[in-house]
Write an enzyme that holds these catalytic residues in place. Structure first.
Site, PDB file in Angstrom:
ATOM      1  N   ASP A   8       0.743  -1.216   0.075  1.00 55.54           N
ATOM      2  CA  ASP A   8      -0.038  -0.202  -0.129  1.00 55.54           C
ATOM      3  C   ASP A   8       0.894   1.363  -0.011  1.00 55.54           C
ATOM      4  OD1 ASP A   8      -2.202   1.699   0.523  1.00 55.54           O
ATOM      5  OD2 ASP A   8      -1.688   1.776   2.502  1.00 55.54           O
ATOM      6  N   ASP A  10      -0.237   5.048   1.029  1.00 56.31           N
ATOM      7  CA  ASP A  10      -0.362   6.104   1.996  1.00 56.31           C
ATOM      8  C   ASP A  10      -0.636   5.343   3.342  1.00 56.31           C
ATOM      9  OD1 ASP A  10      -1.830   9.040   0.944  1.00 56.31           O
ATOM     10  OD2 ASP A  10      -1.640   7.133  -0.314  1.00 56.31           O
ATOM     11  N   ASP A 166      -1.319  -0.757   5.824  1.00 57.72           N
ATOM     12  CA  ASP A 166      -1.646  -0.550   7.178  1.00 57.72           C
ATOM     13  C   ASP A 166      -3.121  -0.278   7.773  1.00 57.72           C
ATOM     14  OD1 ASP A 166      -2.305   1.919   5.358  1.00 57.72           O
ATOM     15  OD2 ASP A 166      -2.381   3.257   7.012  1.00 57.72           O
TER      16      ASP A 166
END
Length: 214
Positions: A8, A10, A166
C-alpha cells in the site's frame, strides 16, 4: 519462498496525512466550512479520494457538491503533494534490500493514479516495478481485481506474494486475493483493526518484512 512484495502507499510507504489534510481543508474553506483535524482525516482516508471528501463534508451533501469539492481537492493537492510528505523511517532501505535480493516490488493504492506515480517516482526512483493507483473502470481495494492485475504485471502467483498495508482495507484486499497479509503498525490505523480484518502477521519496523520472505 516469496518472490514479490506488494505495498500500500499512504500510511505504509509514505506519511502523507498532513498534505491530504491540507487539501481537504482547502476544499472546505472554499465552502466556508470548518476545517477537519488530522485525526479526522486519518479516519477518513483509505477508500479513495471521493470517499475522503464525502466523509469530510457535512452528512447529506449532494453528489454534485461532492464532485465539485473533489475537483478543488485535486487542484490543491496536485501542487502541494510533497509539502510535508516523507517516507517512513527504514522504507528506502527496505526497498533497496528487496531490490538486492531480486524481490519484485509493486505498489497498489486507492490514491489517484497520477499522484501515486508522482510520489513513487519522486521518493523511490528505480525501486518499484509496478505502480497502480485508482483507475476509473477498475474496482478499488478491497476488491481483488487491481491486486490481480499487479500480480500479473509482476509475473507472480498468490503464494509468492506478501501484501503489506496499514489498514483493514489492505488486510481484506490481501485475503480477497489469497495473499499473505502483513499489517504495519506505523501507519494510519491501529493494531486492533489490522487483526480484526485478518492480518496474518504484524510488523513494527520495515526491516522485519525481510524476515518474512523465506
Amino acid at each position: 519462498m516469496k518472490k514479490a512484495v506488494i505495498f500500500d502507499l499512504d500510511g505504509t510507504l509514505l506519511y502523507t496525512l498532513e498534505d491530504l489534510c491540507s487539501a481537504v481543508n482547502a476544499a472546505l474553506a472554499l465552502r466556508n466550512l470548518p476545517p477537519r483535524s488530522l485525526e479526522e482525516v486519518r479516519r477518513f482516508v483509505g477508500n479513495g479520494v471521493r470517499n475522503l471528501m464525502r466523509r469530510a463534508l457535512p452528512a447529506g451533501t449532494a453528489e454534485a457538491e461532492i464532485d465539485a469539492a473533489l475537483a478543488d481537492f485535486k487542484r490543491y493537492y496536485a501542487t502541494h503533494i510533497r509539502d510535508a510528505t516523507v517516507p517512513y523511517d527504514g522504507i528506502p532501505e527496505l526497498l533497496t534490500a528487496l531490490r538486492k535480493r531480486g524481490i519484485k516490488v509493486g505498489v497498489l493504492s486507492n490514491k489517484i493514479d497520477s499522484a501515486a506515480q508522482e510520489l513513487i517516482h519522486s521518493f523511490f526512483p528505480g525501486k518499484v516495478d509496478v505502480i497502480f493507483g485508482e483507475h476509473k473502470d477498475i474496482p478499488r481495494k478491497p476488491d481483488p481485481a487491481s491486486c490481480k492485475l499487479v500480480m500479473q504485471q509482476l509475473g507472480v502467483k498468490p503464494e509468492e506474494v506478501l501484501y503489506v498495508g496499514d489498514s483493514g482495507t489492505d488486510m481484506q484486499t490481501a485475503k480477497n486475493a489469497a495473499l499473505t497479509a502483513v499489517g504495519v503498525t506505523w501507519g494510519f490505523r491501529n493494531r486492533e483493526e489490522l487483526v480484526q480484518y485478518g492480518a496474518d502477521c504484524l510488523v513494527d519496523t520495515p526491516k522485519q518484512i525481510l524476515l518474512l520472505l523465506e
